[in-house]
Design an enzyme around this catalytic site. Structure first.
Site, PDB file in Angstrom:
ATOM      1  N   LYS A   1       0.351   5.490  -0.079  1.00  0.00           N
ATOM      2  CA  LYS A   1       1.168   6.447   0.679  1.00  0.00           C
ATOM      3  C   LYS A   1       2.029   7.308  -0.252  1.00  0.00           C
ATOM      4  CE  LYS A   1       3.583   3.739   3.417  1.00  0.00           C
ATOM      5  NZ  LYS A   1       3.178   2.372   3.027  1.00  0.00           N
TER       6      LYS A   1
ATOM      7  N   ARG B   1      -3.064  -4.682  -6.711  1.00  0.00           N
ATOM      8  CA  ARG B   1      -2.463  -3.379  -7.048  1.00  0.00           C
ATOM      9  C   ARG B   1      -0.954  -3.478  -7.241  1.00  0.00           C
ATOM     10  NH1 ARG B   1      -4.578   1.165  -2.834  1.00  0.00           N
ATOM     11  NH2 ARG B   1      -6.804   0.801  -3.011  1.00  0.00           N
TER      12      ARG B   1
HETATM   13  P1  ADP Z   1       6.516  -0.867   0.285  1.00  0.00           P
HETATM   14  O1  ADP Z   1       5.960  -0.712  -1.081  1.00  0.00           O
HETATM   15  O2  ADP Z   1       6.557  -2.298   0.740  1.00  0.00           O
HETATM   16  O3  ADP Z   1       5.923   0.090   1.285  1.00  0.00           O
HETATM   17  P2  ADP Z   1       9.160   0.463   0.466  1.00  0.00           P
HETATM   18  O4  ADP Z   1       9.608   1.036  -0.823  1.00  0.00           O
HETATM   19  O5  ADP Z   1       8.738   1.396   1.548  1.00  0.00           O
HETATM   20  O6  ADP Z   1       8.049  -0.589   0.113  1.00  0.00           O
HETATM   21  O7  ADP Z   1      10.307  -0.491   1.089  1.00  0.00           O
HETATM   22  C1  ADP Z   1      10.863  -1.532   0.335  1.00  0.00           C
HETATM   23  C2  ADP Z   1      11.727  -2.429   1.225  1.00  0.00           C
HETATM   24  O8  ADP Z   1      12.749  -1.642   1.865  1.00  0.00           O
HETATM   25  C3  ADP Z   1      11.001  -3.100   2.389  1.00  0.00           C
HETATM   26  O9  ADP Z   1      10.350  -4.294   2.008  1.00  0.00           O
HETATM   27  C4  ADP Z   1      12.166  -3.349   3.358  1.00  0.00           C
HETATM   28  O10 ADP Z   1      12.954  -4.459   2.971  1.00  0.00           O
HETATM   29  C5  ADP Z   1      13.030  -2.114   3.182  1.00  0.00           C
HETATM   30  N1  ADP Z   1      12.670  -1.065   4.178  1.00  0.00           N
HETATM   31  C6  ADP Z   1      12.150   0.162   3.885  1.00  0.00           C
HETATM   32  N2  ADP Z   1      11.938   0.856   5.020  1.00  0.00           N
HETATM   33  C7  ADP Z   1      12.323   0.064   6.051  1.00  0.00           C
HETATM   34  C8  ADP Z   1      12.338   0.180   7.465  1.00  0.00           C
HETATM   35  N3  ADP Z   1      11.897   1.285   8.071  1.00  0.00           N
HETATM   36  N4  ADP Z   1      12.804  -0.862   8.204  1.00  0.00           N
HETATM   37  C9  ADP Z   1      13.250  -1.971   7.627  1.00  0.00           C
HETATM   38  N5  ADP Z   1      13.254  -2.169   6.298  1.00  0.00           N
HETATM   39  C10 ADP Z   1      12.798  -1.179   5.510  1.00  0.00           C
END
Ligand code: ADP
Length: 198
Positions: free
Chosen positions: A15, A131
């Protein structure tokens, strides 16, 4: 008001890579809740410090916390040019609250891009763990360790995957075949976004 796009897909599906290309090409704001929460954590704001407890364990931050963050962000004037939400919504409650807050302004999402990569959950878990462990070597992200990655994938399947059905009902969900090369995936996304009238 510009285009409003949501990106849904498991961690590690690509993404972030695609999001960068999309926001550049269409002049959208890139709103990654993961990046926003990490910035808040680094700045040691109350929200950031609260969020860190969940992030480091691979759990979702409570809905009410993240919903407030995103609703406030979308009220900023620069959101007028349109945005790509990456990492939000991640639960059906978040999706419902987002729809409500948009409806209150007479707005709605233009499209939800579902980045799908694998046929079976087993195959998917194997590749995504590989990955993300690899990414963890250079990202320095404390949640890119195998144990936390497995937890994040589990959370994705239980709490985030139900969003696909939620958005299927709204009729503007489009599946992107993420197993193709980066430029081929980008071309699929562009052919969808090029046909959206805002
Ligand atoms: P990933 O690589 O898992 O997609 P992100 O960088 O999007 O990781 O998010 C990292 C962390 O931030 C998640 O594991 C969660 O703890 C928190 N987080 C991000 N977006 C949300 C959301 N919309 N609702 C709840 N927690 C979130």
């Amino acid at each position: 008001m510009g285009m409003k796009v949501v990106f849904v897909g498991p961690p590690g599906a690509g993404k972030g890579t695609q999001a960068e290309n999309i926001v550049k090409k269409y002049g959208l704001l890139h709103l990654s809740t993961g990046d926003m929460l990490r910035a808040a954590r680094d700045a040691k704001t109350p929200v950031g410090l609260e969020a860190e407890k969940y992030m480091s364990a691979g759990q979702l931050v409570p809905d009410e916390v993240i919903i407030k963050v995103i609703v406030e962000r979308l009220a900023q004037p620069d959101a007028e040019r349109g945005y790509l939400l990456d990492g939000f919504p991640r639960t059906v409650v978040q999706a419902e609250e987002l729809d409500k807050s948009l409806a209150a302004k007479g707005e709605k999402l233009d499209v939800i891009l579902h980045l799908a990569v694998f046929d079976t959950e087993e195959e998917e878990t194997k590749e995504l763990v590989r990955r993300l462990v690899e990414r963890g070597r250079t990202s320095g992200r404390s949640d890119d360790t195998e144990e936390v990655i497995r937890q994040r994938l589990d959370v994705y399947h239980k709490q985030t995957a139900p969003l696909i059905d939620y958005y299927k009902k709204s009729g503007n969900l489009v599946k992107i075949h993420g197993e193709k090369s980066i430029p081929e995936v980008a071309a699929q996304v562009e052919s969808i976004l090029d046909n959206i009238q805002v």
